[in-house]
Motif scaffolding. Structure first.
Motif, PDB file in Angstrom:
ATOM      1  N   ALA A  45     -14.773 144.361 113.092  1.00 21.52           N
ATOM      2  CA  ALA A  45     -15.754 144.466 111.998  1.00 21.52           C
ATOM      3  C   ALA A  45     -17.150 144.082 112.499  1.00 21.52           C
ATOM      4  O   ALA A  45     -18.136 144.782 112.246  1.00 21.52           O
ATOM      5  N   VAL A  46     -17.220 142.981 113.238  1.00 25.50           N
ATOM      6  CA  VAL A  46     -18.525 142.511 113.736  1.00 25.50           C
ATOM      7  C   VAL A  46     -19.098 143.532 114.721  1.00 25.50           C
ATOM      8  O   VAL A  46     -20.287 143.853 114.686  1.00 25.50           O
ATOM      9  N   LEU A  47     -18.241 144.096 115.557  1.00 21.95           N
ATOM     10  CA  LEU A  47     -18.698 145.109 116.525  1.00 21.95           C
ATOM     11  C   LEU A  47     -19.248 146.343 115.797  1.00 21.95           C
ATOM     12  O   LEU A  47     -20.221 146.952 116.259  1.00 21.95           O
ATOM     13  N   CYS A  48     -18.645 146.688 114.661  1.00 22.15           N
ATOM     14  CA  CYS A  48     -19.139 147.845 113.881  1.00 22.15           C
ATOM     15  C   CYS A  48     -20.613 147.644 113.491  1.00 22.15           C
ATOM     16  O   CYS A  48     -21.339 148.604 113.291  1.00 22.15           O
ATOM     17  N   GLY A  49     -21.024 146.395 113.366  1.00 27.74           N
ATOM     18  CA  GLY A  49     -22.397 146.118 112.940  1.00 27.74           C
ATOM     19  C   GLY A  49     -23.403 146.047 114.079  1.00 27.74           C
ATOM     20  O   GLY A  49     -24.585 145.758 113.853  1.00 27.74           O
ATOM     21  N   ALA A  50     -22.965 146.331 115.310  1.00 27.75           N
ATOM     22  CA  ALA A  50     -23.835 146.130 116.483  1.00 27.75           C
ATOM     23  C   ALA A  50     -25.160 146.893 116.361  1.00 27.75           C
ATOM     24  O   ALA A  50     -26.234 146.325 116.607  1.00 27.75           O
ATOM     25  N   ASP A  51     -25.093 148.163 115.980  1.00 25.70           N
ATOM     26  CA  ASP A  51     -26.332 148.956 115.915  1.00 25.70           C
ATOM     27  C   ASP A  51     -27.239 148.473 114.788  1.00 25.70           C
ATOM     28  O   ASP A  51     -28.461 148.468 114.927  1.00 25.70           O
ATOM     29  N   ALA A  52     -26.629 148.088 113.685  1.00 27.53           N
ATOM     30  CA  ALA A  52     -27.438 147.627 112.542  1.00 27.53           C
ATOM     31  C   ALA A  52     -28.139 146.301 112.864  1.00 27.53           C
ATOM     32  O   ALA A  52     -29.221 146.022 112.350  1.00 27.53           O
ATOM     33  N   ILE A  53     -27.521 145.498 113.716  1.00 22.81           N
ATOM     34  CA  ILE A  53     -28.127 144.198 114.066  1.00 22.81           C
ATOM     35  C   ILE A  53     -29.115 144.367 115.226  1.00 22.81           C
ATOM     36  O   ILE A  53     -30.235 143.866 115.191  1.00 22.81           O
ATOM     37  N   GLY A  54     -28.690 145.097 116.264  1.00 22.92           N
ATOM     38  CA  GLY A  54     -29.572 145.265 117.432  1.00 22.92           C
ATOM     39  C   GLY A  54     -29.542 144.042 118.328  1.00 22.92           C
ATOM     40  O   GLY A  54     -28.752 143.118 118.122  1.00 22.92           O
ATOM     41  N   PRO A  55     -30.454 143.990 119.320  1.00 26.18           N
ATOM     42  CA  PRO A  55     -30.394 142.930 120.330  1.00 26.18           C
ATOM     43  C   PRO A  55     -31.071 141.641 119.878  1.00 26.18           C
ATOM     44  O   PRO A  55     -32.056 141.206 120.459  1.00 26.18           O
ATOM     45  N   GLU A  56     -30.555 141.034 118.836  1.00 25.64           N
ATOM     46  CA  GLU A  56     -31.144 139.775 118.363  1.00 25.64           C
ATOM     47  C   GLU A  56     -30.039 138.890 117.796  1.00 25.64           C
ATOM     48  O   GLU A  56     -28.974 139.383 117.394  1.00 25.64           O
ATOM     49  N   PRO A  57     -30.269 137.572 117.755  1.00 25.72           N
ATOM     50  CA  PRO A  57     -29.250 136.687 117.189  1.00 25.72           C
ATOM     51  C   PRO A  57     -29.100 136.948 115.684  1.00 25.72           C
ATOM     52  O   PRO A  57     -30.057 137.355 115.025  1.00 25.72           O
ATOM     53  N   PHE A  58     -27.912 136.705 115.177  1.00 25.86           N
ATOM     54  CA  PHE A  58     -27.638 137.063 113.773  1.00 25.86           C
ATOM     55  C   PHE A  58     -26.608 136.108 113.189  1.00 25.86           C
ATOM     56  O   PHE A  58     -25.908 135.397 113.923  1.00 25.86           O
ATOM     57  N   GLY A  59     -26.506 136.129 111.874  1.00 25.42           N
ATOM     58  CA  GLY A  59     -25.523 135.311 111.173  1.00 25.42           C
ATOM     59  C   GLY A  59     -24.345 136.146 110.725  1.00 25.42           C
ATOM     60  O   GLY A  59     -24.462 137.362 110.558  1.00 25.42           O
ATOM     61  N   VAL A  60     -23.199 135.493 110.547  1.00 25.44           N
ATOM     62  CA  VAL A  60     -22.036 136.137 109.935  1.00 25.44           C
ATOM     63  C   VAL A  60     -21.545 135.207 108.831  1.00 25.44           C
ATOM     64  O   VAL A  60     -21.365 134.005 109.073  1.00 25.44           O
ATOM     65  N   ILE A  61     -21.360 135.759 107.651  1.00 21.49           N
ATOM     66  CA  ILE A  61     -20.792 134.988 106.536  1.00 21.49           C
ATOM     67  C   ILE A  61     -19.525 135.689 106.070  1.00 21.49           C
ATOM     68  O   ILE A  61     -19.538 136.885 105.784  1.00 21.49           O
ATOM     69  N   LEU A  62     -18.420 134.936 106.021  1.00 25.67           N
ATOM     70  CA  LEU A  62     -17.194 135.452 105.414  1.00 25.67           C
ATOM     71  C   LEU A  62     -17.187 134.925 103.979  1.00 25.67           C
ATOM     72  O   LEU A  62     -16.998 133.720 103.755  1.00 25.67           O
ATOM     73  N   PRO A  63     -17.452 135.805 103.010  1.00 27.30           N
ATOM     74  CA  PRO A  63     -17.683 135.311 101.649  1.00 27.30           C
ATOM     75  C   PRO A  63     -16.472 134.649 100.999  1.00 27.30           C
ATOM     76  O   PRO A  63     -16.630 133.895 100.036  1.00 27.30           O
ATOM     77  N   ASP A  64     -15.268 134.874 101.554  1.00 32.30           N
ATOM     78  CA  ASP A  64     -14.071 134.176 101.040  1.00 32.30           C
ATOM     79  C   ASP A  64     -14.226 132.667 101.152  1.00 32.30           C
ATOM     80  O   ASP A  64     -13.656 131.916 100.366  1.00 32.30           O
ATOM     81  N   ASP A  65     -14.922 132.233 102.194  1.00 32.49           N
ATOM     82  CA  ASP A  65     -15.184 130.804 102.356  1.00 32.49           C
ATOM     83  C   ASP A  65     -16.462 130.491 101.585  1.00 32.49           C
ATOM     84  O   ASP A  65     -17.569 130.741 102.061  1.00 32.49           O
ATOM     85  N   LEU A  66     -16.282 129.986 100.377  1.00 36.08           N
ATOM     86  CA  LEU A  66     -17.435 129.624  99.550  1.00 36.08           C
ATOM     87  C   LEU A  66     -17.823 128.188  99.906  1.00 36.08           C
ATOM     88  O   LEU A  66     -16.983 127.285  99.849  1.00 36.08           O
TER      89      LEU A  66
END
Ligand code: G1P
Length: 291
Positions: free
Chosen positions: A116-137
């Protein structure tokens, strides 16, 4: 140290939500509400609170409700405006704060969190980013969990993952880490393993659903094979990242609810209701009557 800002936060939300069927047959599990806000809204607000200006949803075709939730609802909005219901209108418009963008990226196959995270590679590009799993509130009186982590990222210039201690018999539900001391609340990651049996777990310090990652992770994910549960695991790519860069674990301030489980979801609902200025006292009375 002058670090690139965290501008983008990714939400892997393509999961089928089977634990909540039939509720999640037509409604994405991230749209299930705790009181009056869907789970995904808590995550989005936390991301924006941490300074993000772009939300990237890794999604599948049955999750359009998530994009809709963060888009304008013209009919509803003009009706509320006509009726002079300004407060409600502000709530409807406020799902996505002004100046914040959203994008949806499809994950065509359910191959795991790493995929899933790899699918977002182009949308994020070469910069640091956050990931939130919304199940963990994660709920706080003060700064949100991701905002706290951004501070650690700014201090260390490295990837940061949120951790908390879990009962030793629950290690098989989480990524489990071993660490060495760094500073208060911050520890240096030494090893990480996905969902070990209690007997094999290096500790009871578990990864919860918040990550700040350097873009190196994409290159490593692309080379990561299937791991625990036959899925491409983010945990395995983080283990590989350790061979290239330091990674820090952060014991966040706040309370986490596992809203991916029914019990956690009910607990979050009750505790957030008790903390609500309007609902708190009647809900407390109700609970007294019931006990
Ligand atoms: C995922 C990660 C796991 C992490 C957990 C936190 O597992 O793979 O390492 O501890 O989220 O919620 P999942 O809950 O998607 O099975």
């Amino acid at each position: 140290m002058r670090m690139p800002r965290i501008r983008k936060v990714m939400f892997p939300v393509a999961g089928l939500g089977t634990r909540f069927l039939p509720a999640t047959k037509a409604v994405p599990k991230e749209m299930l509400p705790i009181i009056d806000r869907p789970l995904i809204q808590y995550g989005a607000d936390e991301a924006v609170g941490a300074g993000a200006s772009a939300l990237v949803f890794i999604t599948n075709s049955s999750k359009q409700a998530i994009s809709q939730h963060f888009s304008a609802a013209f009919e509803l909005e003009s009706r509320l405006a006509q009726d002079g219901k300004d407060d409600t209108l502000a709530l409807v418009r406020g799902t996505l704060a002004e100046g914040i963008s959203q994008a949806a990226v499809p994950q065509h196959q359910a191959l795991g969190l790493g995929h899933a995270v790899l699918c977002g590679a182009d949308a994020i590009g070469p910069e640091p980013f956050g990931v939130i799993l919304p199940d963990d509130l994660i709920v706080n009186d003060g700064r949100g969990c991701l905002e706290q982590m951004v501070e650690v990222y700014e201090q260390t210039g490295a990837s940061v993952i949120a951790v908390e201690e879990v009962p030793p018999e629950h290690t098989h539900r989480y990524g489990i880490v071993s660490t060495s001391p760094h500073s208060e609340r911050v520890e240096k990651l030494e090893a990480i393993v996905e969902k070990p049996a209690p007997a094999d777990a290096p500790s009871n310090l578990a990864v919860v659903g918040r990550y700040l990652l350097t873009p190196k992770i994409f290159e490593l994910l692309a080379a990561t094979g299937t791991g625990a549960g036959g899925e491409i695991q983010l945990t395995d790519a983080i283990a590989e990242l350790l061979h290239h860069e330091p990674v820090y674990c952060y014991r966040f301030e706040g309370k986490r609810y596992d809203c991916g489980s029914k019990l956690g979801f009910v607990q979050a609902t009750i505790e957030l209701a008790l903390a609500d200025p309007e609902l708190g006292s009647p809900v407390a009375d109700l609970l007294k009557q019931l006990s």
